[in-house]
Design an enzyme around this catalytic site. Structure first.
Site, PDB file in Angstrom:
ATOM      1  N   LEU A 166       9.122  -4.755 -10.311  1.00  0.00           N
ATOM      2  CA  LEU A 166       8.808  -3.546  -9.547  1.00  0.00           C
ATOM      3  C   LEU A 166       9.356  -3.649  -8.135  1.00  0.00           C
ATOM      4  O   LEU A 166       9.885  -2.678  -7.590  1.00  0.00           O
ATOM      5  CB  LEU A 166       7.288  -3.359  -9.479  1.00  0.00           C
ATOM      6  CG  LEU A 166       6.518  -3.308 -10.794  1.00  0.00           C
ATOM      7  CD1 LEU A 166       5.035  -3.091 -10.530  1.00  0.00           C
ATOM      8  CD2 LEU A 166       7.061  -2.212 -11.681  1.00  0.00           C
ATOM      9  N   HIS A 173       2.083  -2.619  -1.564  1.00  0.00           N
ATOM     10  CA  HIS A 173       1.888  -4.036  -1.886  1.00  0.00           C
ATOM     11  C   HIS A 173       2.954  -4.909  -1.201  1.00  0.00           C
ATOM     12  O   HIS A 173       2.623  -5.916  -0.559  1.00  0.00           O
ATOM     13  CB  HIS A 173       1.938  -4.170  -3.411  1.00  0.00           C
ATOM     14  CG  HIS A 173       1.846  -5.555  -3.961  1.00  0.00           C
ATOM     15  ND1 HIS A 173       0.760  -6.017  -4.648  1.00  0.00           N
ATOM     16  CD2 HIS A 173       2.745  -6.591  -3.972  1.00  0.00           C
ATOM     17  CE1 HIS A 173       0.971  -7.268  -5.033  1.00  0.00           C
ATOM     18  NE2 HIS A 173       2.172  -7.636  -4.640  1.00  0.00           N
ATOM     19  N   GLU A 174       4.209  -4.507  -1.328  1.00  0.00           N
ATOM     20  CA  GLU A 174       5.292  -5.329  -0.759  1.00  0.00           C
ATOM     21  C   GLU A 174       5.222  -5.356   0.763  1.00  0.00           C
ATOM     22  O   GLU A 174       5.484  -6.398   1.384  1.00  0.00           O
ATOM     23  CB  GLU A 174       6.664  -4.822  -1.219  1.00  0.00           C
ATOM     24  CG  GLU A 174       6.891  -4.762  -2.725  1.00  0.00           C
ATOM     25  CD  GLU A 174       6.557  -6.025  -3.468  1.00  0.00           C
ATOM     26  OE1 GLU A 174       6.544  -7.109  -2.854  1.00  0.00           O
ATOM     27  OE2 GLU A 174       6.286  -5.933  -4.677  1.00  0.00           O
TER      28      GLU A 174
HETATM   29  N1  ARG Z   1       4.643  -7.624  -8.936  1.00  0.00           N
HETATM   30  C1  ARG Z   1       5.042  -7.185  -7.664  1.00  0.00           C
HETATM   31  C2  ARG Z   1       4.829  -8.269  -6.583  1.00  0.00           C
HETATM   32  O1  ARG Z   1       4.217  -9.270  -6.819  1.00  0.00           O
HETATM   33  C3  ARG Z   1       4.462  -5.820  -7.278  1.00  0.00           C
HETATM   34  C4  ARG Z   1       3.202  -5.334  -7.896  1.00  0.00           C
HETATM   35  C5  ARG Z   1       2.923  -3.901  -7.476  1.00  0.00           C
HETATM   36  N2  ARG Z   1       1.799  -3.280  -8.157  1.00  0.00           N
HETATM   37  C6  ARG Z   1       1.643  -1.953  -8.271  1.00  0.00           C
HETATM   38  N3  ARG Z   1       0.569  -1.427  -8.841  1.00  0.00           N
HETATM   39  N4  ARG Z   1       2.553  -1.106  -7.875  1.00  0.00           N
HETATM   40  O2  ARG Z   1       5.257  -8.171  -5.429  1.00  0.00           O
HETATM   41 ZN    ZN Z   2       3.126  -9.400  -4.749  1.00  0.00          ZN
END
Ligand code: ARG
Ligand code: ZN
Ligand code: CA
Length: 245
Positions: free
Chosen positions: A120, A160-161
């Site tokens: 993502l 999140h990022e």
């Molecule tokens: N897996 C990614 C990370 O660890 C992003 C997770 C984002 N989750 C969401 N619900 N959009 O950075």
């Molecule tokens: Zn993350």
């Protein structure tokens, strides 16, 4: 009283196909989500966790470029790459089919491209090399309209990022019950939650699955905590203070 801090953003749209070349409206929808989520103005906020906080951080597309000229804060770069894949920074360099970062001291660089391989997005924590600093989101998980795909179509991948970019760890600390996220008001946990779990008990407490730093679906996350706010504010008065000058 509130002390708002605004981070200037440059968005690099690295695209091979028309679909990957997302619209300005889609980019703006992502900026709007960041502003709603970081100010706790998101309409899906609720009272489940009373440590939920307004981080007092805002975002705007840059209006001045590194040479002092007017800009819209969006750069469009065509590429021949079908996808960039996980675990590399090739989208961050013109020489490898991407778009070079603007000075990381002055701008938060955001790239959107076809990462593929189910990734993502990803981020660089404070203190890393300037040339790769910023956040990357796949074009299918960016903003709330256009190419955004459920269940990650509410712009929370970038929320999140950017949390990572401002020094937040995953709420389970990327380890077992003895590994911390260095935030005292997030319950301990030993692994991520997916989908829309509720009432999950790990490490003798109910997981905060609604936290932006868990792995829940976009519609099931809605908060940062007071402790996370403090950590992000510390980044903005420390390693990332130059963004605000
Ligand atoms: N897996 C990614 C990370 O660890 C992003 C997770 C984002 N989750 C969401 N619900 N959009 O950075
Ligand atoms: Zn993350
Ligand atoms: Ca914690």
């Amino acid at each position: 009283e509130k002390v708002l801090r605004t981070i200037p953003v440059v968005v690099h749209v690295v695209a091979r196909t028309n679909a990957e070349n997302i619209s300005l409206a889609q980019i703006q929808s992502q900026i709007d989500v960041l502003n709603d989520d970081f100010r706790r103005l998101n309409t899906d906020r609720d009272g489940t966790w009373n440590q939920a906080a307004d981080s007092e951080i805002e975002f705007c597309l840059a209006t001045v470029d590194p040479n002092g000229n007017a800009t819209g804060g969006v750069l469009r770069q065509s590429t021949t790459r079908t996808q960039f894949g996980r675990g590399n920074d090739n989208m961050k360099f013109t020489s490898t089919g991407g778009s070079d970062a603007w000075p990381a001291a002055d701008y938060m660089n955001m790239w959107t491209c076809n990462i593929g391989e189910g990734t993502l997005g990803f981020a660089q924590f404070p203190g890393g090399p300037a040339a790769t600093d910023g956040v990357v989101m796949d074009y299918r998980y960016f903003g709330t309209i256009g190419t955004a795909q459920a269940p990650f179509n509410l712009g929370r991948t970038a929320t999140h990022e950017v949390g990572h970019y401002l020094n937040l760890r995953h709420i389970w600390g990327d380890g077992g019950c003895n590994r911390d996220d260095f935030v005292s008001d997030t319950p301990g946990s030993d692994g991520p939650n997916y989908g829309c779990a509720t009432g999950v008990v790990k490490c003798n407490s109910v997981d905060m699955v609604q936290n932006y730093m868990d792995y829940s679906d976009d519609a099931c996350m809605n908060l940062f905590t007071t402790g996370q706010k403090a950590r992000m504010q510390a980044a903005l008065t420390g390693a990332r203070a130059s963004l605000l000058n």
